[in-house]
Design a protein around this motif. Structure first.
Motif, short mmCIF file in Angstrom:
data_model
loop_
_atom_site.label_atom_id
_atom_site.label_comp_id
_atom_site.label_asym_id
_atom_site.label_seq_id
_atom_site.Cartn_x
_atom_site.Cartn_y
_atom_site.Cartn_z
N GLY A 155 15.54 -29.64 37.53
CA GLY A 155 14.54 -28.69 37.97
C GLY A 155 13.61 -28.22 36.87
N VAL A 156 13.79 -28.74 35.64
CA VAL A 156 12.95 -28.38 34.51
C VAL A 156 12.25 -29.64 34.00
N THR A 157 10.93 -29.59 33.87
CA THR A 157 10.21 -30.77 33.42
C THR A 157 10.58 -31.14 32.00
N ASN A 158 10.40 -32.40 31.66
CA ASN A 158 10.75 -32.89 30.32
C ASN A 158 10.08 -32.06 29.23
N GLU A 159 8.80 -31.76 29.39
CA GLU A 159 8.08 -31.06 28.32
C GLU A 159 8.57 -29.63 28.14
N ASP A 160 9.03 -29.00 29.21
CA ASP A 160 9.55 -27.64 29.10
C ASP A 160 10.98 -27.65 28.58
N GLU A 161 11.72 -28.67 28.92
CA GLU A 161 13.12 -28.74 28.50
C GLU A 161 13.26 -28.88 27.00
N ASP A 162 12.40 -29.69 26.38
CA ASP A 162 12.51 -29.87 24.93
C ASP A 162 12.13 -28.61 24.18
#
Length: 216
Positions: A123-130
């Motif tokens: 539920g969290v996009t790749n760019e926000d997760e990093d």
């Protein structure tokens, strides 16, 4: 006479094979690696690294991918996001996903940039997760100095190389896309005025953001 002529032909071919043809392959020293760090001098000079100092284990852009890894993958050691898809080079290499590639903005060709994908489906996009694991020293690049990270510019169709993409006199980072009273540059989610759905706008809750000069 026949044997002598044949010998000359063979000798000529040998000279071409060891001299002429090799010369055509590239100028002398093209692959010279003075410091023995696995990266040719010319490549290091091209990207502002020191070819006289072994720095293959360094990470010039703080993206989690070492300089030697950048060389091997043909990415830019001075840019944390070579393909401009919002997902840092190191994250694309180490996330174990076949749907991300540091040199391909839309690896699975589905029309969605890799940074906007959700590789682990949490539920969290790749760019926000990093971002959750990034220290301030590794904070996202801001090429145009508008206080809005390059990886977030694509969310609005903004140009990461233009501080005022819509030419309205307001820098992209100072815009307030979701009209919650918080500028896009500091908003937890500039598409949603109430990120945690608690009925209270983000501007009433505050937040913790990296400040210039912070390293942790």
């Amino acid at each position: 006479m026949y044997h002598r002529t044949l010998h000359r032909v063979v000798a000529t071919i040998a000279v071409l094979a060891t001299g002429g043809l090799l010369t055509l392959a590239g100028p002398a020293g093209a692959a010279t690696d003075s410091d023995g760090d696995g990266m040719p001098n010319r490549w290091e000079q091209r990207f502002g690294l020191n070819p006289q100092r072994a720095n293959g284990a360094g990470d010039a852009d703080h993206d989690g991918l070492r300089n030697l890894g950048e060389f091997r993958r043909s990415t830019d050691p001075q840019s944390e996001d070579t393909d401009g898809d919002g997902d840092d080079d190191g994250d694309e290499v180490h996330d174990g996903s076949s749907t991300t590639d540091p040199d391909d903005a839309d690896t699975d060709e589905d029309g969605t940039l890799d940074g906007d994908e959700d590789a682990d489906e949490d539920g969290v996009t790749n760019e926000d997760e990093d971002d959750t694991d990034e220290t301030c020293v590794a904070d996202d690049d801001d090429s145009d100095g508008d206080a809005l990270a390059d990886e977030d510019e694509n969310d609005h169709g903004d140009d990461p190389a233009d501080a005022d993409s819509d030419d309205d006199g307001v820098d992209d980072g100072d815009e307030d896309s979701d009209e919650d009273g918080i500028s896009d540059s500091t908003d937890d989610d500039d598409q949603d005025s109430d990120v945690d759905d608690d009925g209270q706008d983000d501007d009433d809750q505050g937040g913790d953001v990296c400040q210039d000069g912070d390293e942790d």
